[in-house]
Design an enzyme around this catalytic site. Structure first.
Site, PDB file in Angstrom:
ATOM      1  N   ARG A  89    -113.542  -4.243  22.618  1.00 31.82           N
ATOM      2  CA  ARG A  89    -113.171  -4.880  23.884  1.00 31.82           C
ATOM      3  C   ARG A  89    -111.660  -5.000  24.008  1.00 31.82           C
ATOM      4  O   ARG A  89    -110.957  -5.128  23.014  1.00 31.82           O
ATOM      5  CB  ARG A  89    -113.821  -6.245  24.012  1.00 31.82           C
ATOM      6  CG  ARG A  89    -113.532  -7.148  22.853  1.00 31.82           C
ATOM      7  CD  ARG A  89    -114.521  -8.235  22.659  1.00 31.82           C
ATOM      8  NE  ARG A  89    -115.845  -7.686  22.552  1.00 31.82           N
ATOM      9  CZ  ARG A  89    -116.927  -8.356  22.259  1.00 31.82           C
ATOM     10  NH1 ARG A  89    -116.855  -9.629  22.025  1.00 31.82           N
ATOM     11  NH2 ARG A  89    -118.095  -7.789  22.177  1.00 31.82           N
ATOM     12  N   ASP A 148    -111.128 -10.673  24.272  1.00 26.37           N
ATOM     13  CA  ASP A 148    -112.221 -11.611  24.059  1.00 26.37           C
ATOM     14  C   ASP A 148    -111.612 -13.001  23.955  1.00 26.37           C
ATOM     15  O   ASP A 148    -110.726 -13.229  23.129  1.00 26.37           O
ATOM     16  CB  ASP A 148    -112.964 -11.251  22.763  1.00 26.37           C
ATOM     17  CG  ASP A 148    -114.208 -12.100  22.534  1.00 26.37           C
ATOM     18  OD1 ASP A 148    -114.794 -12.580  23.519  1.00 26.37           O
ATOM     19  OD2 ASP A 148    -114.599 -12.267  21.362  1.00 26.37           O
TER      20      ASP A 148
END
Length: 168
Positions: free
Chosen positions: A99, A102
């Site tokens: 990702r 986060d």
């Protein structure tokens, strides 16, 4: 009345440092948030599934402590909006996959400085796995070592020491 919250930050895609620094700046610029402390950045191995047979890129992790007038739910909404602005699409990503950004609420105190516990479908405080993750505890211990985990009934420093002893 204001509350305090500890927030974990992580990124393992694109320019990780820019994502973390940008998120900290965006939180600090919010009219209902004041950043009290920020940890250094920690490079850690990814914990999650391989992608196309290859390990995920390493993460850059950090933690911050903020003071806020936002409720836990409002704070979560703010964090999700910042993640989205950094290209994160929670609805389509793989759990524990790579990702861009986060952001997780780890701990939250109410106006009386009592630790809040919430267990709902989309919001759990304290973070349900924070006490099992050195990549969360190490940066948090830099800035909030004495903060008490309301369920484990141990300080962040004690949780980190316990985890370090287990992994030796």
């Amino acid at each position: 009345m204001s509350a305090r919250a500890a927030i974990a930050l992580g990124s393992n895609l694109d320019d990780r440092e820019t994502h973390l620094s940008g998120a900290i700046a965006e939180l600090s610029a919010h009219s209902s948030i004041t950043t009290i402390a920020s940890s250094s950045f920690h490079e850690t191995e990814a914990v999650g599934p391989n992608i196309d047979g290859n390990p995920q890129p390493s993460y850059l992790n950090a933690a911050i402590v903020i003071e806020t007038t936002l409720s836990p739910r409002e704070l979560l909404d703010c964090l999700l909006a910042i993640e989205h602005a950094h290209g994160r699409e929670r609805a389509t990503e793989e759990r524990w996959g790579p990702r861009t950004l986060d952001l997780d609420i780890l701990l939250y105190t109410d106006n009386n400085r009592l630790n809040v516990t919430i267990d709902e479908d989309t919001l759990t405080i304290p973070h349900p796995r924070m006490h099992e993750r050195d990549f969360v505890l190490k940066p948090l211990a830099e800035i909030a070592s004495d903060w008490l985990h309301p369920i484990q009934n141990q300080s962040v420093a004690e949780l980190l020491a316990r985890m370090t002893a287990i992994t030796r």
